[in-house]
Design a protein around this motif. Structure first.
Motif, short mmCIF file in Angstrom:
data_model
loop_
_atom_site.label_atom_id
_atom_site.label_comp_id
_atom_site.label_asym_id
_atom_site.label_seq_id
_atom_site.Cartn_x
_atom_site.Cartn_y
_atom_site.Cartn_z
N HIS A 1 57.42 42.34 42.72
CA HIS A 1 57.34 43.05 44.00
C HIS A 1 58.20 44.31 43.98
O HIS A 1 57.81 45.34 44.53
CB HIS A 1 57.80 42.15 45.14
CG HIS A 1 56.82 41.07 45.52
ND1 HIS A 1 55.48 41.30 45.67
CD2 HIS A 1 57.03 39.74 45.79
CE1 HIS A 1 54.87 40.18 46.02
NE2 HIS A 1 55.79 39.21 46.09
N ARG B 1 54.71 39.78 50.86
CA ARG B 1 53.25 39.65 50.78
C ARG B 1 52.61 39.87 52.14
O ARG B 1 51.57 40.52 52.26
CB ARG B 1 52.87 38.25 50.25
CG ARG B 1 53.18 38.04 48.77
CD ARG B 1 52.48 36.79 48.26
NE ARG B 1 52.90 35.59 48.98
CZ ARG B 1 53.92 34.80 48.63
NH1 ARG B 1 54.64 35.10 47.54
NH2 ARG B 1 54.22 33.75 49.34
N ARG C 1 53.78 41.67 54.69
CA ARG C 1 53.86 43.06 55.12
C ARG C 1 52.91 43.95 54.33
O ARG C 1 52.43 44.97 54.85
CB ARG C 1 55.28 43.58 54.97
CG ARG C 1 56.27 42.88 55.89
CD ARG C 1 57.58 43.63 55.98
NE ARG C 1 58.51 42.96 56.86
CZ ARG C 1 59.60 43.54 57.36
NH1 ARG C 1 59.89 44.80 57.04
NH2 ARG C 1 60.42 42.87 58.15
N ARG C 2 52.65 43.58 53.08
CA ARG C 2 51.73 44.37 52.28
C ARG C 2 50.27 44.01 52.55
O ARG C 2 49.37 44.69 52.05
CB ARG C 2 52.05 44.18 50.80
CG ARG C 2 53.36 44.83 50.39
CD ARG C 2 53.66 44.61 48.92
NE ARG C 2 54.86 45.35 48.51
CZ ARG C 2 55.38 45.27 47.29
NH1 ARG C 2 54.82 44.50 46.37
NH2 ARG C 2 56.48 45.97 47.00
#
Length: 353
Positions: A258, A349, A351-352
């Motif tokens: 990440h 994950r 927020r993306r």
């Protein structure tokens, strides 16, 4: 004059630690030049300056004496030449010969001795190769050597000892001083670009100096989890015994992915065979200076702390709030690393999307 041995990587680029060494030489040129001048006759041989004591040296240093020159053994690429120019190098000594293509400490050291100044400084970054070469140079020139230097001023050289937990100030007698610069003692800084003169040499390599040399290099096969680019990474996630087992790196490796960073591990992890030595951080591993270091399940042994002292921000995740790592951290989270790192990954994950 200060001569810097510069290491390059497989692509011909100047490695980070050598860029640091060149910057150290340039920004400390006046101090290094003054310290390399002969001590007055009344100064006892072997004298080391005590805290606050200033070594009395002749005043006035010529522009020539403040020059920073680089020595590159093997191929010299245009990229490396441009990098050294940007770092302020005045002259590049290009030492190339078929017998020097494979690393030989004795032969490489003699090549450096042949171009070393009579008065001044020869230095390298404190990598395994830099340490070995500077030791050979010191023996062959009869000069004094200081390893793991982190600073230089009119009072002498300051170097790390005891794994970075203490510092020693000293002055080396003699016209020539030989140094290694501790990893990440300074940050590479470009200056007004120079147009360095490049000198090529016809070298005469002694057969005796080639008795010990590298005859074969084997590149270890890596898998998708290899994260050994520690010294260049701006974000490093550290993992210690707290991961629990060889199979306990899942959450940590996901966080590395990440962040686009690298994995660094403690000595106990490599000692148990959970991860390769290339990923070890510490006195006997890599010294790193990332923007952020996230230590997961690492207690903070002296040797490990010595390797991360260049980190700009230190975050600790540990169940032991009394551990050295937690006490030294800028931010700390007390809890099980698998739960904490797992929650962080889930939030990233989410927020993306």
């Amino acid at each position: 004059m200060t001569l810097v041995f510069v290491e390059t990587d497989e692509t011909g680029q100047v490695v980070l630690t050598s860029a640091e060494a060149v910057t150290f030489a340039r920004t400390n040129a006046e101090a290094l030049t003054a310290l390399a001048a002969p001590l007055p006759a009344e100064q006892p041989s072997g004298h080391s300056a005590t805290q606050g004591e200033v070594a009395q040296r002749p005043e006035g240093c010529s522009d020539e004496s403040l020059r920073v020159e680089a020595a590159v053994i093997g191929a010299l690429t245009e990229a490396a030449t441009n990098q050294l120019a940007a770092l302020g190098v005045d002259r590049i000594h290009h030492l190339e010969h078929p017998d020097l293509e494979a690393y030989s400490a004795a032969a490489w050291a003699q090549a450096l001795v042949d171009i070393a100044p009579e008065t001044g400084t020869v230095l390298a970054s404190g990598t395994p190769r830099g340490m070995e070469l500077m030791a050979h140079v010191a023996v062959r020139t009869g000069a004094r050597m200081a390893a793991n230097v982190v600073a230089a001023d009119e009072g002498g050289l300051l170097r790390q000892v005891l794994g970075g937990t203490a510092f020693e100030r000293l002055v080396l007698d003699g016209d020539l001083q030989v140094l290694t610069i501790a990893g990440h003692a300074c940050t590479p800084e470009e200056t007004t670009a120079t147009s360095p003169e490049v000198l090529d040499y016809e070298l005469d390599i002694a057969a005796d100096d080639l008795r010990t040399r590298v005859v074969r290099t084997e590149v270890q096969a890596v898998d998708g989890n290899d994260t050994s680019g520690l010294t260049q990474a701006r974000a490093v996630v550290g993992a210690g015994r707290g991961v629990g087992s060889e199979n306990g790196f899942g959450e940590v490796l996901e966080l590395v992915d990440h962040l686009g960073g690298a994995l660094g591990v403690s000595r106990v992890v490599t000692g148990l065979g959970w991860r390769p030595h290339a990923e070890q951080v510490g006195q006997t591993g890599s010294r790193i200076s990332p923007d952020v270091y996230i230590a997961c399940g690492i207690s903070g042994a002296i040797q490990h702390m010595a390797g991360i002292e260049g980190a700009k921000t230190l975050i600790a995740i540990n169940t032991d709030e009394e551990s050295t790592m937690v006490q030294r951290a800028d931010y700390a989270i007390i809890g099980d690393l698998h739960e904490v790192v797992g929650a962080v990954n889930e939030e990233i994950r989410s927020r993306r999307g």
